[in-house]
Design an enzyme around this catalytic site. Structure first.
Site, short mmCIF file in Angstrom:
data_model
loop_
_atom_site.label_atom_id
_atom_site.label_comp_id
_atom_site.label_asym_id
_atom_site.label_seq_id
_atom_site.Cartn_x
_atom_site.Cartn_y
_atom_site.Cartn_z
N ASN A 92 69.03 16.47 7.88
CA ASN A 92 68.75 15.05 8.03
C ASN A 92 69.53 14.23 7.02
OD1 ASN A 92 66.97 15.50 10.12
ND2 ASN A 92 65.12 15.19 8.91
N ARG A 433 72.47 13.12 25.97
CA ARG A 433 72.71 14.38 25.27
C ARG A 433 72.24 15.51 26.16
NH1 ARG A 433 73.55 12.83 19.88
NH2 ARG A 433 72.34 11.05 19.16
N ARG A 463 76.17 9.76 19.43
CA ARG A 463 76.65 10.21 18.12
C ARG A 463 76.49 11.70 17.90
NH1 ARG A 463 73.98 6.69 14.49
NH2 ARG A 463 75.73 5.24 14.61
N HIS A 493 71.41 4.68 26.98
CA HIS A 493 70.45 5.57 26.34
C HIS A 493 69.30 5.93 27.28
CE1 HIS A 493 67.17 6.47 23.27
NE2 HIS A 493 68.14 7.25 22.87
#
Length: 741
Positions: A92, A433, A463, A493
């Site tokens: 993270n 994704r 990303r 998205h």
């Protein structure tokens, strides 16, 4: 959904809100109550945009990562799972520096003067990040060294230092080095004829200082620790530590230590004076001028190549023993300030600990979980054929809750069946994704080969998934799938699938609208929701949405969907304002919202106004929350919790009381500026009464969690809940697993 003993009343005649669990007589189960409350708050004129009413986004994220770290230090967490959380904490942070810290540094270089909602400049944010983060990093490494290593050793897992090895073990590793490691290494000298080498992002390196015995000159070289080799080198069974007359489960040494103690092979004829590990992090965000890119796919590929060989360094991690001479040389060559250096007194790159989750020690892990197929989709007996999925959907909408319910047995089955059903004419979906070996995209390729019209919007700007998405985009195009790369200035998205099917000479549209990515792997560890439906209005809305995504449509209104950037912000504000008005008219107001992040200042200001009007608000925000709860006269009617546990909370649910005519929504959007204004998102209203009850039940269970829930305090700190004396532990994720079975 199987019924847990829960009173699912998010809205109720005015009573005191109760989110604690009260044990039911004779059952051992809990009754969770979520009540609406009408209260009168004296309204005075205050500036709700004042910075004092907002938490800093970056610091709030660090508080989230602190909660992740707590799971790594909590003795209630199984031992190998604690290693996993250690790894997640580090990973993270890598992304945080690559994107958020890098962005702040760019603002600083560009002399950006605009203040954040909490009133900070970029330099003030960087300073605050450093002050908050350094104690956390020290806590992580100290806990790993002083607690986890010894506890792991008691279980037969031994992290050894090279200096502690016996001669037999050293001989083995020396041979291993010569055979497996040495051929991969490339030492790079630094002198007038060898400029300082490029050091790749997130690479672990050794800074070696050697001495020429002929000239007496001290020289510097960099040796990269190769990522293609295991980070921890295991010793064979015969050389492991012994445990009760048998060898330990695993004994290993960090790869960089094996390299460091064999440097003479890389520098023959030189004297090795010293070596020091270091690790760097670079700016890894993409910058694509979409308006000037004739081919977005090509532009993204070019930027990815740049990212590999460019990007300013934003952090260097070093061991505390690195001397000033080496440190200053690295800082000078990498253009770093003292504030960019993070010292640790342990191993660098603890994100690599994730690899040890494969150790055969099930007793040190969470109990295995196998997602179940929803009861409506289960075959009654082995002799009966599986019912057609489209027929199941036609009877009633179907709520899916992953990972408690199977992704493969629901969403993947839906797309796969559509790919092979002779009645299906077209399949359209968005892809943000997915996994590298995606069975969903293989199904879409099969659909195209079967002559169906297949259109996929592949978001190339997702990303860190850009390369994977480019590969799939090319494969899909080669199979005859219509591939669209997104819209200029917007990330797509939203998580939607539209299937157009002919049945009995009629055209019917089937939809999946969800909160999570179409990724079977993450669907096992992320909590997400989805709905399968054949409602005509939803099918028509998705048709309009795909025309907007693939063509020149400028659709400004939708029948049911809340769509960003078209109407999502305005609709959410209207829903909050309706609760405000209900309270002002003497009724009750109630909002419960579950999301990943709450950042948008306009939404926060409106929630403050709702609290001041008497609306009771409960927010379940996993990560960043910039709203300050519990402030008298501002947010005293707002409570915020965060749940961090075995699964990553990723679902979004929005509940509005509406004077008893409850409205519940699920979708892909958080309450962030980017989701409301700069992304294509879809949020769907739930109209099936049984599904509404199921979602209320999920919210109730989350709010009653006293095992992995943390309460946000007015000062920005979080306090973890614990069962009160005489009450049972209520772990929301565990309860939801029990319910799924």
């Amino acid at each position: 959904m199987a019924r847990y003993l829960v009173q699912r009343t998010l809205a109720h005649p005015p009573q005191q809100l109760t989110d604690a669990a009260s044990d039911q007589s004779g059952t051992g189960q809990s009754q969770l109550k979520i009540m609406a409350k009408s209260s009168k708050t004296t309204i005075t004129d205050i500036n709700l945009g004042d910075p004092q009413y907002y938490f800093n986004r970056e610091l709030s994220w660090l508080e989230f990562n602190d909660r992740v770290l707590h799971e790594a230090t909590d003795p209630r967490t199984p031992l190998l799972e604690r290693l996993k959380f250690m790894s997640i904490f580090s990973s993270n942070l890598d992304e945080f520096f690559m994107v958020r810290v890098a962005g702040l540094k760019q603002q600083l270089e560009a002399n950006v003067r605009k203040l954040t909602p909490d009133g900070r400049t970029p330099s003030q944010q960087l300073e605050a990040i450093s002050d908050r983060l350094r104690p956390l990093i020290n806590e992580q490494h100290q806990h790993f060294e002083k607690v986890l290593r010894s506890q792991l050793a008691r279980e037969g897992v031994h992290f050894l230092d090279y200096m502690d090895l016996n001669q037999e073990q050293r001989t083995y590793l020396q041979n291993y080095f010569e055979e497996q490691i040495f051929p991969v290494l490339t030492p790079l000298a630094v002198d007038p004829s060898h400029p300082f080498p490029y050091i790749s992002n997130l690479s672990l390196n050794l800074a070696a200082v050697v001495k020429d015995p002929d000239t007496g000159e001290e020289l510097f070289a960099r040796v990269k620790v190769p990522k293609v080799l295991p980070r921890f080198v295991p010793l064979p069974d015969s050389l492991r530590h012994r445990k009760k007359e048998r060898s330990a489960v695993w004994t290993g040494v960090p790869l960089e230590q094996v390299i460091a103690h064999n440097l003479e092979s890389l520098f023959p004829g030189m004297n090795i004076l010293e070596y020091h590990p270091f690790r760097i992090t670079r700016n890894a965000d993409l910058a694509v001028e979409e308006d000037e890119a004739d081919d977005l796919l090509l532009a993204i590929e070019q930027e990815l190549r740049k990212r590999r060989v460019s990007g300013s360094v934003v952090r260097m991690e070093i061991h505390v023993t690195m001397p000033d001479t080496v440190r200053e040389m690295l800082m000078r060559e990498l253009k770093l300030q003292k504030s960019d250096i993070y010292e640790v007194d342990s191993l660098l790159g603890l994100g690599d600990l994730m690899g040890l989750m494969d150790l055969p020690l099930p007793e040190l892990k969470d109990p295995p979980w196998t997602p179940v197929v929803p009861s409506r989709l289960r075959t009654p007996s082995a002799e009966e054929e599986e019912e057609d999925l489209f027929s199941v959907i036609c009877r009633a909408d179907l709520l899916l809750h992953h990972p408690y319910q199977s992704f493969s047995g629901t969403v993947l089955r839906f797309i796969t069946q559509a790919a092979h059903d002779p009645g299906v004419l077209a399949i359209k979906m968005t892809l943000y994704r997915t996994s590298g070996d995606s069975p969903i995209l293989n199904a879409l390729i099969s659909a195209a080969e079967n002559g169906k019209q297949v259109a996929v919007l592949v978001e190339l700007k997702a990303r860190f998934d850009e390369e994977n998405n480019i590969l799939w985009a090319r494969k899909l195009e080669q199979a005859g799938v219509h591939v669209v790369y997104g819209l200029v200035g917007l990330k797509t998205h939203t998580k939607v699938v539209l299937v157009v099917r002919r049945h009995d000479n009629k055209i019917k549209r089937y939809v999946h609208i969800g909160t999570g990515n179409y990724n079977p792997k993450t669907a096992r560890i992320y909590t997400d929701l989805g709905i399968l439906s054949c409602r005509d209005d939803l099918g028509a809305d998705l048709t309009d949405l795909f025309n907007f995504l693939t063509g020149y449509s400028r659709q400004r209104s939708y029948r049911k969907l809340l769509v960003a950037p078209v109407n999502l912000r305005d609709r959410f504000l209207a829903l909050i304002n309706r609760e405000i008005e209900n309270c002002r008219q003497g009724g009750t107001g109630r909002i419960v919202a579950k999301m990943n992040a709450l950042v948008d200042p306009q939404i926060i200001t409106t929630l403050y106004e709702a609290s001041r009007a008497g609306v009771q608000i409960d927010l379940i925000v996993r990560g960043i929350c910039c709203l300050r709860p519990g402030l008298p006269g501002v947010s005293e009617n707002i409570r915020v919790i965060s749940v961090v546990g075995r699964f990553l909370e990723h679902s979004r649910i929005y509940y509005f009381h509406n004077q008893g005519k409850e409205e519940v929504y699920i979708g892909s959007a958080d309450w962030m500026r980017r989701n409301l204004d700069r992304r294509v998102e879809a949020v769907v209203p739930i109209e099936d009464p049984e599904i509404v009850k199921d979602l209320q039940e999920i919210l109730a269970i989350m709010m009653a969690d006293n095992r992995q829930a943390w309460e946000l305090q007015p000062d920005g700190s979080y306090i973890q809940r614990h069962p009160a004396d005489g009450t049972n532990e209520q772990c929301a994720q565990k309860i939801l697993m029990e319910m799924a079975n």
